[in-house]
Design a protein around this motif. Sequence first.
Motif, mmCIF file in Angstrom:
data_model
loop_
_atom_site.group_PDB
_atom_site.id
_atom_site.type_symbol
_atom_site.label_atom_id
_atom_site.label_comp_id
_atom_site.label_asym_id
_atom_site.label_seq_id
_atom_site.Cartn_x
_atom_site.Cartn_y
_atom_site.Cartn_z
ATOM 1 N N SER A 16 0.845 -1.184 0.000
ATOM 2 C CA SER A 16 0.000 0.000 0.000
ATOM 3 C C SER A 16 0.884 1.238 0.000
ATOM 4 C CB SER A 16 -0.894 0.015 1.249
ATOM 5 O OG SER A 16 -1.574 1.248 1.340
ATOM 6 N N ILE A 17 0.457 2.259 -0.734
ATOM 7 C CA ILE A 17 1.149 3.549 -0.690
ATOM 8 C C ILE A 17 0.225 4.645 -0.154
ATOM 9 C CG2 ILE A 17 2.831 2.999 -2.499
ATOM 10 C CD1 ILE A 17 1.018 4.656 -4.430
ATOM 11 N N VAL A 18 -0.969 4.266 0.304
ATOM 12 C CA VAL A 18 -1.922 5.247 0.828
ATOM 13 C C VAL A 18 -2.134 5.128 2.336
ATOM 14 C CG1 VAL A 18 -3.138 5.468 -1.377
ATOM 15 C CG2 VAL A 18 -3.941 3.811 0.310
ATOM 16 N N ASP A 19 -1.489 4.177 2.978
ATOM 17 C CA ASP A 19 -1.685 3.942 4.406
ATOM 18 C C ASP A 19 -0.472 4.334 5.237
ATOM 19 O OD1 ASP A 19 -4.377 2.756 4.367
ATOM 20 O OD2 ASP A 19 -3.417 1.189 3.179
ATOM 21 N N GLY A 20 0.295 5.289 4.736
ATOM 22 C CA GLY A 20 1.502 5.749 5.418
ATOM 23 C C GLY A 20 2.608 5.929 4.401
ATOM 24 N N ASN A 65 8.371 -9.487 1.083
ATOM 25 C CA ASN A 65 8.570 -8.251 0.330
ATOM 26 C C ASN A 65 9.711 -7.443 0.927
ATOM 27 O OD1 ASN A 65 8.436 -5.816 -1.019
ATOM 28 N ND2 ASN A 65 6.219 -5.694 -0.958
ATOM 29 N N LYS A 66 10.847 -7.465 0.255
ATOM 30 C CA LYS A 66 12.038 -6.746 0.736
ATOM 31 C C LYS A 66 11.978 -5.250 0.443
ATOM 32 C CE LYS A 66 13.724 -10.567 2.184
ATOM 33 N NZ LYS A 66 13.373 -10.935 3.532
ATOM 34 N N LEU A 67 10.926 -4.789 -0.270
ATOM 35 C CA LEU A 67 10.801 -3.372 -0.609
ATOM 36 C C LEU A 67 10.002 -2.582 0.431
ATOM 37 C CD1 LEU A 67 10.076 -3.658 -4.435
ATOM 38 C CD2 LEU A 67 12.258 -3.189 -3.303
ATOM 39 N N LEU A 68 9.471 -3.265 1.445
ATOM 40 C CA LEU A 68 8.648 -2.576 2.434
ATOM 41 C C LEU A 68 9.459 -1.564 3.229
ATOM 42 C CD1 LEU A 68 6.537 -5.509 3.949
ATOM 43 C CD2 LEU A 68 5.803 -3.800 2.267
#
Length: 173
Positions: A16-20, A65-68
């Motif tokens: 998600s890019i909308v939850d923080g 997911n290593k991009l988190l």
Amino acid sequence: MNEADTIRIAGIMRESIVDGPGIRFAIFCQGCPHDCPGCHNPETHPFDGGSEVTIGRLLEEMDKNKLLKGVTFSGGEPSCQPEPFAALARAVKDRGLDITLFSGYTYEQLLKRAQSEPALAELLSLTDLLIDGPYIKEQRDLTLQFRGSRNQRLIDMNKTRSAGQVVLWQSGR
């Protein structure tokens, strides 16, 4: 942490890019006492809805997911399950990820509760960004970052703890 520790959730969003800020793993907890008119997630309100999931299983999903950049606890109302969310927050921090916490309670209300709820105090101590306050339909504003109504604050918890007073979060860091 015990592998059998569980959290009642309504669902997850793996990216998600909308939850923080940044790419986040969002966990939508089940159960909310606020019943805000116009709530974005009304299906999360019943405390007996959703499903139980182990903290270990959530961590397995995050680890894929290593991009988190971080993990978001949303709702429902995460502060209604402070013990498992504090345990999960410890494990998230051990992975070098940050914590965003949404709450329909204000920061001040959470602090008061935390005086008699050690797990909530721990959860707040591990939170990097707190988005506080109930959703107020009359103050709805779709231009706001990460929140739905103008009364809700984005509180930089690390700076707030250092300053001893509320410091609002500034984007672009």
